[in-house]
Design a protein around this motif. Sequence first.
Motif, short mmCIF file in Angstrom:
data_model
loop_
_atom_site.label_atom_id
_atom_site.label_comp_id
_atom_site.label_asym_id
_atom_site.label_seq_id
_atom_site.Cartn_x
_atom_site.Cartn_y
_atom_site.Cartn_z
N ARG A 275 0.83 -1.19 0.00
CA ARG A 275 0.00 0.00 0.00
C ARG A 275 0.87 1.24 0.00
N ALA B 182 -15.28 1.26 -2.54
CA ALA B 182 -13.84 1.27 -2.29
C ALA B 182 -13.18 -0.02 -2.73
N VAL C 135 -9.93 3.15 -2.12
CA VAL C 135 -10.39 4.08 -1.10
C VAL C 135 -10.17 5.52 -1.54
N THR C 136 -8.96 5.83 -1.99
CA THR C 136 -8.65 7.21 -2.35
C THR C 136 -9.41 7.65 -3.59
N CYS D 222 -17.42 9.84 1.91
CA CYS D 222 -16.24 10.32 2.67
C CYS D 222 -16.39 10.01 4.16
N LEU E 183 -15.35 6.32 4.56
CA LEU E 183 -14.03 5.87 4.13
C LEU E 183 -12.88 6.63 4.77
N VAL E 184 -13.09 7.87 5.18
CA VAL E 184 -11.99 8.65 5.73
C VAL E 184 -11.38 8.00 6.99
N TRP F 274 -9.15 5.34 5.76
CA TRP F 274 -8.00 5.94 5.08
C TRP F 274 -6.99 6.47 6.11
N ARG G 226 -4.96 3.70 7.72
CA ARG G 226 -3.92 3.20 6.83
C ARG G 226 -2.75 4.17 6.70
N HIS G 227 -3.00 5.47 6.83
CA HIS G 227 -1.99 6.48 6.54
C HIS G 227 -1.46 7.15 7.80
N TRP H 208 -5.69 16.01 -2.94
CA TRP H 208 -5.97 14.60 -3.21
C TRP H 208 -5.46 14.17 -4.58
N GLU I 107 -0.69 6.82 -5.38
CA GLU I 107 -1.24 5.47 -5.22
C GLU I 107 -1.27 4.73 -6.55
#
Length: 415
Positions: A21, A87, A92-93, A133, A136-137, A140, A143-144, A200, A207
């Motif tokens: 990822r 997603a 996701v992004t 959003c 999923l945010v 996200w 993950r980040h 974004w 990605e």
Amino acid sequence: MSQDEQGGKSPDPVPGAGGFRYVAPTLLASVAIVLLSVNLRPGASSVGPVLEEVRVGLGMSGGTAGMMTALPGLCFGAFGLVAVGLARRIGVTSSIFLSILAIAAGLTSRVLTGSTALFLVTTALALAGMAVCNVLVPAWIKRHSVDGGVLLMTIYGAGLTLGGALGSLVAAPIASASPWGWRAALGVWGVVALLAVLPWVPILVGERRARRGRIPLPRVREARIASSPTALALTLLFGIQSMNAYVQFGWLPQIYRDAGLSAVYAGALIALLTTLGVLGGLVMPTVIHRSPTLAPWMLAMGALCVAGYAGLLLAPATVPWLWAVLLGLAGFAFPTTIALITARTRDPRVTARLSGFVQPVGYLLAAAGPMAVGVVHDLTGGWTEVLIFLMASGVALVLTGLRVARPVFVDDELA
């Protein structure tokens, strides 16, 4: 996590759940979350202070206006249900990026029509983007993040409430100052939403280069998320606080106006209420991370909720700022619930599943509140019954909040 990633340089793909990822640099991720979060609430919160003007301008009935105030909850629930599936298909992004474009398009186009039906449809388009959003945010962020999500969830929670506050604060002044009235007050947020697209773009490009165009959210064979008692309690808590939030966005300005306050003053009071939520967004992720239990906080939020609505019932125009402050402090429940989605999970995939359950179902439960308020107000011509019901919701907030107060992980309950 490498030093390059922590220092803000472009990171390489790193192993993660379900394969390799891309992890966005911390600074870029922070900017992206700031600009996105402040755009996820003004489309809803800006309507309340100019609700009467919108009703007159479009010829809306009281029932239709009530449905409009319920639309955020309905859309957040209905469209949030498809977010995780979307997603898995496009990443996701990519899903978040397309959703931001939908927000900008919907908020801009809804002020260009004189049709009530088209106004509702374009509003629903923007809210659909916000719904995706919303779900999923948190995943996200999980993950980040290099710290389990504390920093980015702090930014996200504060940004959500700040955006809601700004929507309420500037709506009436813009409507009064502009020859386009309420259309300018609502349309400005479509332009602002375009700014959220900018950070974004490099994240999406990064990605695509790292994963050849896609970051899937893999399916995991685990128990149904509804089998988790913590997930169920968190869903009820989310529904209760969301119902209160959208009743406040949609109807509290009108309650103040019916008590004799001006539209500008009413909008400022709602902005005060929601601005206090920014403090909650800054404080609660750290409180959750460090506290062995949130029980005292849940008790305090429920008590403040009851006291604020009681003040509106007994003396709405006497010290209106006090009732706004009490309800604003009770509104710490919102950033608390949002932060708990990441704090009560370990695996980003479980975070996504939990978010995809808690938020859509919670919003669907909440959507009945604003609509019921419109109907009851039309039938009774007053706010007494409405405010008594809202006081009772403070008790329900405590009961559900106590269940999620202990640091129990949904991952363990699903194992």
